[in-house]
Design an enzyme around this catalytic site. Structure first.
Site, PDB file in Angstrom:
ATOM      1  N   GLY A 142      36.759  49.262  19.627  1.00 44.45           N
ATOM      2  CA  GLY A 142      37.165  47.862  19.572  1.00 44.45           C
ATOM      3  C   GLY A 142      38.674  47.787  19.463  1.00 44.45           C
ATOM      4  N   GLN A 148      46.503  43.897  17.327  1.00 40.76           N
ATOM      5  CA  GLN A 148      46.800  45.338  17.333  1.00 40.76           C
ATOM      6  C   GLN A 148      47.699  45.750  18.492  1.00 40.76           C
ATOM      7  OE1 GLN A 148      42.464  46.587  16.802  1.00 40.76           O
ATOM      8  NE2 GLN A 148      43.590  48.132  15.652  1.00 40.76           N
ATOM      9  N   CYS A 167      40.573  52.855  11.700  1.00 39.09           N
ATOM     10  CA  CYS A 167      41.244  51.806  12.473  1.00 39.09           C
ATOM     11  C   CYS A 167      42.364  52.429  13.292  1.00 39.09           C
ATOM     12  CB  CYS A 167      41.804  50.757  11.515  1.00 39.09           C
ATOM     13  SG  CYS A 167      42.670  49.416  12.348  1.00 39.09           S
ATOM     14  N   LEU A 168      42.493  51.998  14.532  1.00 36.74           N
ATOM     15  CA  LEU A 168      43.542  52.524  15.414  1.00 36.74           C
ATOM     16  C   LEU A 168      44.941  52.172  14.914  1.00 36.74           C
ATOM     17  CD1 LEU A 168      41.956  51.745  18.911  1.00 36.74           C
ATOM     18  CD2 LEU A 168      42.041  53.949  17.729  1.00 36.74           C
ATOM     19  N   HIS A 183      34.854  44.142  11.879  1.00 36.39           N
ATOM     20  CA  HIS A 183      36.168  44.792  11.813  1.00 36.39           C
ATOM     21  C   HIS A 183      37.171  44.074  12.727  1.00 36.39           C
ATOM     22  CE1 HIS A 183      38.682  48.609  11.522  1.00 36.39           C
ATOM     23  NE2 HIS A 183      39.265  47.952  12.517  1.00 36.39           N
ATOM     24  N   GLU A 184      36.751  43.795  13.961  1.00 35.07           N
ATOM     25  CA  GLU A 184      37.672  43.162  14.923  1.00 35.07           C
ATOM     26  C   GLU A 184      37.975  41.719  14.535  1.00 35.07           C
ATOM     27  OE1 GLU A 184      39.187  45.137  16.749  1.00 35.07           O
ATOM     28  OE2 GLU A 184      37.776  46.782  16.440  1.00 35.07           O
ATOM     29  N   HIS A 228      40.582  41.467  11.987  1.00 37.42           N
ATOM     30  CA  HIS A 228      41.949  41.605  12.519  1.00 37.42           C
ATOM     31  C   HIS A 228      42.532  40.249  12.919  1.00 37.42           C
ATOM     32  CE1 HIS A 228      42.940  45.812  12.519  1.00 37.42           C
ATOM     33  NE2 HIS A 228      41.879  46.172  13.192  1.00 37.42           N
TER      34      HIS A 228
HETATM   35 ZN    ZN Z   1      41.152  48.065  13.339  1.00 35.13          ZN
END
Ligand code: ZN
Length: 197
Positions: free
Chosen positions: A53, A58, A115-116, A157-158, A161
């Site tokens: 995701g 991000q 998380c990226l 999670h997304e 964000h």
């Molecule tokens: Zn994340």
């Protein structure tokens, strides 16, 4: 060959864009070439990472849009039992815009999550096992998504964000670990989960 990839820079924890509330998009905006190009670039960037995701904040854009895809190859080597526990199965690529989670009751489940925007670390994060999400799709059409297990986790999670929330705000902080140490001491993300018992 012949395919030009557009990779965006994934912003890292500490960048204020990850802490602000992103703005909604209209259906007309979603259909504009600029947003369609953004969706394609986010898709390429998510695949390259790789991740399941990616939310617009991000990549530095405070817009309520995220892309999701859990490819079969991400889990083909994982133990069946671990996948069953997580209710994890492949999710085709899709886009969510202006998503809202319905305030319906659901049990919490805890699994390691990363998380990226904070690479190299993981922690146990409690998430709702089931969610129903109202959103718009890549064409600006309304969609209702009913998700369970890992897909429900990705959505939460997304969507976090888009509200300036990172998983570290919800994690069980004592379980915060480097990926290396999770592999070393607990057999990795699909290994023993020390929260059990
Ligand atoms: Zn994340």
């Amino acid at each position: 060959m012949g395919h030009l990839r557009t990779l965006l820079k994934i912003v890292q924890a500490g960048d204020p864009v990850l802490r602000q509330s992103a703005r909604e998009l209209t259906s007309a905006e979603i259909r504009e070439a600029e947003i369609q190009r953004l969706i394609e670039a986010m898709r390429e960037t998510m695949h390259d990472a790789p991740g399941v995701g990616l939310a617009a904040p991000q990549v530095g854009l405070p817009l309520r849009i995220a892309v999701i895809e859990d490819k079969p190859e991400y889990t083909e080597k994982a133990p069946r039992e671990a996948l069953a526990q997580r209710q994890r199965s492949p999710v085709p690529f899709h886009v969510i815009v202006n998503p809202k989670i319905r305030p319906e009751p659901s049990a919490d489940v805890k699994f390691y999550e990363g998380c990226l925007s904070l690479p190299g670390f993981l922690a146990l994060v409690p998430r709702k096992q089931n969610v129903v999400v109202d959103c718009l799709d890549h064409r600006g059409e309304p969609r209702v998504i009913e998700a369970a297990g890992w897909y429900a986790r990705i959505l939460q999670h997304e969507i976090d964000h888009l509200d300036g929330i990172i998983y570290i705000d919800r994690m069980i902080s004592k379980t915060f670990t480097s990926t290396e140490n999770l592999n070393r001491f607990f057999g990795g993300v699909f290994g023993r989960t020390p929260q059990k018992g």
